[in-house]
Design an enzyme around this catalytic site. Structure first.
Site, PDB file in Angstrom:
ATOM      1  N   THR A 238       1.067   7.861  -1.030  1.00  0.00           N
ATOM      2  CA  THR A 238       0.845   6.504  -0.497  1.00  0.00           C
ATOM      3  C   THR A 238      -0.271   6.416   0.552  1.00  0.00           C
ATOM      4  O   THR A 238      -0.532   5.325   1.058  1.00  0.00           O
ATOM      5  CB  THR A 238       2.144   5.952   0.136  1.00  0.00           C
TER       6      THR A 238
ATOM      7  N   LYS B  75      -2.133   4.590  -9.335  1.00  0.00           N
ATOM      8  CA  LYS B  75      -0.913   3.798  -9.584  1.00  0.00           C
ATOM      9  C   LYS B  75      -1.058   3.015 -10.890  1.00  0.00           C
ATOM     10  O   LYS B  75      -0.095   2.856 -11.656  1.00  0.00           O
ATOM     11  CB  LYS B  75      -0.655   2.838  -8.419  1.00  0.00           C
TER      12      LYS B  75
ATOM     13  N   TYR C  57      -6.184   5.401  -4.885  1.00  0.00           N
ATOM     14  CA  TYR C  57      -4.743   5.098  -4.872  1.00  0.00           C
ATOM     15  C   TYR C  57      -4.422   4.045  -5.937  1.00  0.00           C
ATOM     16  O   TYR C  57      -3.511   4.226  -6.752  1.00  0.00           O
ATOM     17  CB  TYR C  57      -4.337   4.606  -3.472  1.00  0.00           C
TER      18      TYR C  57
ATOM     19  N   ASP D 201       0.331  -3.888  -5.501  1.00  0.00           N
ATOM     20  CA  ASP D 201      -0.677  -4.955  -5.628  1.00  0.00           C
ATOM     21  C   ASP D 201      -2.094  -4.372  -5.717  1.00  0.00           C
ATOM     22  O   ASP D 201      -3.013  -5.068  -6.152  1.00  0.00           O
ATOM     23  CB  ASP D 201      -0.572  -5.913  -4.427  1.00  0.00           C
TER      24      ASP D 201
ATOM     25  N   ALA E 217       5.797   8.569  -4.147  1.00  0.00           N
ATOM     26  CA  ALA E 217       4.393   8.263  -4.437  1.00  0.00           C
ATOM     27  C   ALA E 217       3.493   8.937  -3.425  1.00  0.00           C
ATOM     28  O   ALA E 217       3.940   9.292  -2.325  1.00  0.00           O
ATOM     29  CB  ALA E 217       4.163   6.747  -4.392  1.00  0.00           C
TER      30      ALA E 217
ATOM     31  N   GLY F  61      11.447   8.733   1.792  1.00  0.00           N
ATOM     32  CA  GLY F  61      10.393   7.782   2.173  1.00  0.00           C
ATOM     33  C   GLY F  61      11.011   6.490   2.681  1.00  0.00           C
ATOM     34  O   GLY F  61      12.230   6.339   2.782  1.00  0.00           O
ATOM     35  N   GLN F  62      10.118   5.567   2.999  1.00  0.00           N
ATOM     36  CA  GLN F  62      10.528   4.279   3.570  1.00  0.00           C
ATOM     37  C   GLN F  62      11.481   3.529   2.627  1.00  0.00           C
ATOM     38  O   GLN F  62      12.570   3.114   3.020  1.00  0.00           O
ATOM     39  CB  GLN F  62       9.230   3.492   3.785  1.00  0.00           C
ATOM     40  N   LEU F  63      11.094   3.394   1.376  1.00  0.00           N
ATOM     41  CA  LEU F  63      11.941   2.692   0.406  1.00  0.00           C
ATOM     42  C   LEU F  63      13.167   3.536   0.055  1.00  0.00           C
ATOM     43  O   LEU F  63      14.277   3.013  -0.059  1.00  0.00           O
ATOM     44  CB  LEU F  63      11.132   2.375  -0.871  1.00  0.00           C
TER      45      LEU F  63
END
Ligand SMILES: NC(=O)c1ccc[n+]([C@@H]2O[C@H](COP(=O)([O-])OP(=O)(O)OC[C@H]3O[C@@H](n4cnc5c(N)ncnc54)[C@H](OP(=O)(O)O)[C@@H]3O)[C@@H](O)[C@H]2O)c1
Length: 281
Positions: free
Chosen positions: A61, A128, A124, A101, A59, A10-12
């Site tokens: 997402t 989380k 979502y 957030d 995740a 993923g991105q992270l």
């Protein structure tokens, strides 16, 4: 130090690989090699490596899709997180879990702090939120890092705006939802700072400052020297399935109190990103 990463594609996950590969011994897993919803597979993989740190960058997402795919969102974001926490506790590994957030409802008129109450508005956000609660229930050596409006090496708002700016002379963007864009590079710095301590607990980890999506888009256009006109829309004018918080700005209170905050102003991080990762776009 042995670091075990799930969600590595993923991105992270890609940023973690980039930043940590020369410093640590990495064990990287995508869904293809480890599905975190499978508790036995998670435990077998962690038992084999006995890592010092497990980073959960995996995740579900897709905020919109989650509204209609509730069970899968909860399986990954809540049960998957619990599976990792249980194995980490059993094998005495630290767990770094990334949250969002969107666990908040956005009604606060100040930035959210770590111990403000959850009241998620979307599936979502609920999944989380439950993930965080299950990790806390399991206990052990966990860090929960909540971040926001993440961009890096993947599909994200910045890249969408740059693409649209090549296709259109005018783009409309929501102007009444506020938050903080966060570069994966800066989030990785926070992960590294936290994981090298024993100050377990919940942290907010976003870049400094805040803006609306409209202001974010304007800054992208200015920094990338694009001439496309950005127009502001209200949330009501842009109907979507999942409800988003109107204000999800977070204060990095705990990182600051622990002397661990290295977050840059979001505009500075964005410039860095555009200069180093978006040149070819
Ligand atoms: N993106 C944001 O704006 C944002 C904002 C706040 C917080 N966050 C949080 O930040 C973290 C990283 O987000 P991101 O933007 O890097 O997400 P991402 O690019 O969507 O990556 C998530 C990764 O999780 C993997 N994954 C999904 N289901 C899995 C499963 N059952 N088992 C193992 N891996 C699974 C996916 O693999 P596949 O591609 O193979 O399915 C994907 O590579 C997440 O915890 C997210 O909730 C993100």
């Amino acid at each position: 130090m042995k670091i075990f990463v799930v969600g590595a594609n993923g991105q992270l996950g890609r940023e973690i690989k980039r930043q940590f590969q020369d410093k640590y011994e990495l064990f990287l897993h995508g869904t293809d090699t480890l599905n975190i919803t499978n508790s036995d597979a998670v435990d077998t993989a962690i038992a084999k490596v006995k890592p010092d740190v497990v980073i959960n960058a995996a995740a579900y997402t897709n905020v919109e899709k989650a509204e209609e795919d509730c069970d899968n969102a909860f399986q990954v974001n809540a049960i998957g997180a619990e599976n990792l926490a249980t194995s980490c506790k059993k094998h005495d590994s630290k767990l770094v879990h990334i949250s969002t957030d969107y666990v908040f409802d956005g009604t606060k008129d100040k930035p959210y702090e770590e111990f403000d109450l959850h009241n998620p508005l979307s599936i979502y956000g609920r999944s989380k939120s439950l993930g965080e609660k299950l990790i806390e229930q399991v206990g052990g050596k966990y860090f929960i890092l909540r971040t926001s409006w993440l961009y890096g090496d993947g599909n994200n708002f910045v890249r969408t705006m740059l693409r649209l700016s090549r296709e259109k002379s005018e783009i409309s963007v929501v102007g009444d939802q506020y938050g903080t864009p966060t570069y994966t590079k800066d989030l990785c710095w926070a992960i590294e700072k936290a994981m090298c301590t024993t100050f377990y607990g919940v942290y907010h980890a976003s870049n400094e400052g805040s803006c609306s999506w409209y202001e974010f888009a304007k800054e992208i256009m200015t920094a990338a020297k694009c001439k496309t006109i950005i127009k502001s829309l209200t949330t009501a004018e842009y109907p979507v399935k999942a409800k988003r918080p109107m204000n999800s700005v977070m204060e990095n209170r705990m990182l600051k109190l622990r002397g661990l905050n290295t977050m840059r102003p979001w505009q500075e991080a964005l410039k860095d990103y555009l200069e180093h990762e978006c040149q070819q776009l």
